[in-house]
Design an enzyme around this catalytic site. Structure first.
Site, PDB file in Angstrom:
ATOM      1  N   ASP A  23       0.826  -1.203   0.000  1.00  0.00           N
ATOM      2  CA  ASP A  23       0.000   0.000   0.000  1.00  0.00           C
ATOM      3  C   ASP A  23       0.865   1.260   0.000  1.00  0.00           C
ATOM      4  O   ASP A  23       1.936   1.287   0.613  1.00  0.00           O
ATOM      5  CB  ASP A  23      -0.906  -0.012   1.234  1.00  0.00           C
ATOM      6  CG  ASP A  23      -2.039   0.991   1.139  1.00  0.00           C
ATOM      7  OD1 ASP A  23      -2.350   1.446   0.025  1.00  0.00           O
ATOM      8  OD2 ASP A  23      -2.617   1.320   2.187  1.00  0.00           O
ATOM      9  N   ASN A  71     -10.426  -3.293  -7.078  1.00  0.00           N
ATOM     10  CA  ASN A  71      -9.625  -2.338  -7.844  1.00  0.00           C
ATOM     11  C   ASN A  71     -10.198  -2.037  -9.226  1.00  0.00           C
ATOM     12  O   ASN A  71      -9.793  -1.061  -9.877  1.00  0.00           O
ATOM     13  CB  ASN A  71      -8.180  -2.836  -8.002  1.00  0.00           C
ATOM     14  CG  ASN A  71      -7.368  -2.739  -6.730  1.00  0.00           C
ATOM     15  OD1 ASN A  71      -6.381  -3.453  -6.558  1.00  0.00           O
ATOM     16  ND2 ASN A  71      -7.767  -1.860  -5.822  1.00  0.00           N
TER      17      ASN A  71
END
Length: 251
Positions: A23, A71
């Site tokens: 991340d 996503n």
């Protein structure tokens, strides 16, 4: 696949299987006034560094969260760029991974992926299938909840086909997961300071240790991974039990 006992690693031995939520690519780029795509590209370099550093730290398996089922909701240009990174990473590193004994395994659904991406994934898995020094699992088009649902569907299909043996229990359901046959996850790491699993390895996280690091993923490398190993070695893994009572001094 690495020859590993299907038991969690004792804390004192260090983790054998580390799972990473990579991340911070977007924030890394934003802090430098760069497009998000540059953050993703630098994130690929961080992945290469991390895979190369892992064996020397006693790690035999890395599972990384490359692309989640959620996503797809990102801008089309960013999704396209992420797909392009898969193409470039495999093209540039597959021969090296094969040469260094790394087996590549991709977790998640192939449904909805571009045909050439599916072909790339299949080729990477086939080319490295015989390797047994290190296992690199890439969760791509993956969601933890969906994986559990898919496992239940696989079991239902076995029942309908008359092939299911015994009742549905944890062991039977676990055999239908994308991660079936791999070593248990010892520790799940999330970078960038966020503290949540984001639908990653929900079943496998049951007794995994959790480590949250402030470093943004594009800056990740051997030192950050070594810190994970050190934190893990200082944990007390009880798996729902009690720690051994401290020895009483004689006298």
């Amino acid at each position: 696949m690495p020859v590993e006992p299907l038991e969690p690693s004792p804390a004192s031995d260090g983790p054998r299987h580390v799972a990473l939520i990579m991340d911070g690519n977007g924030r890394w780029a934003q802090a430098r006034g760069l497009p998000r795509s540059m953050g993703h590209r630098e994130g690929v370099q961080a992945l290469k560094r991390t895979v190369q550093a892992a064996p020397a730290l006693g790690i035999r398996c890395l599972t990384v969260f490359g692309f989640s089922t959620e996503n797809w909701s990102r801008p089309a240009e960013e999704v396209s760029d992420l797909m392009g990174l898969v193409r470039s990473y495999v093209a540039s590193d597959l021969k090296r991974l094969e040469r260094e004994g790394v087996r590549v395994r991709v977790l998640g659904s192939r449904a909805g992926l571009p045909a050439d991406i599916v072909a790339i994934i299949d080729n990477a898995e086939t080319t490295t299938a015989h390797n047994d020094k290190f296992l690199l699992q890439v969760a791509f088009n993956y969601g933890g909840r969906a994986d559990i649902v898919d496992a239940a569907r696989r079991y239902a299909d076995l029942v309908l086909a008359g092939e299911a043996v015994g009742p549905l229990d944890e062991a039977a359901l676990g055999q239908g997961l994308s991660t079936a046959g791999g070593p248990p996850v010892d520790v799940i790491v999330r970078t960038s300071g966020e503290q949540r699993l984001s639908n990653f390895l929900l079943w496998e996280a049951a007794y995994a240790e959790l480590v949250f690091q402030q470093v943004l993923w594009p800056d990740y490398g051997p030192e950050a991974l070594a810190d994970v190993v050190e934190q893990y070695r200082n944990r007390d893994r009880r798996f729902g039990g009690l720690s051994p009572a401290p020895a009483r001094a004689a006298g």
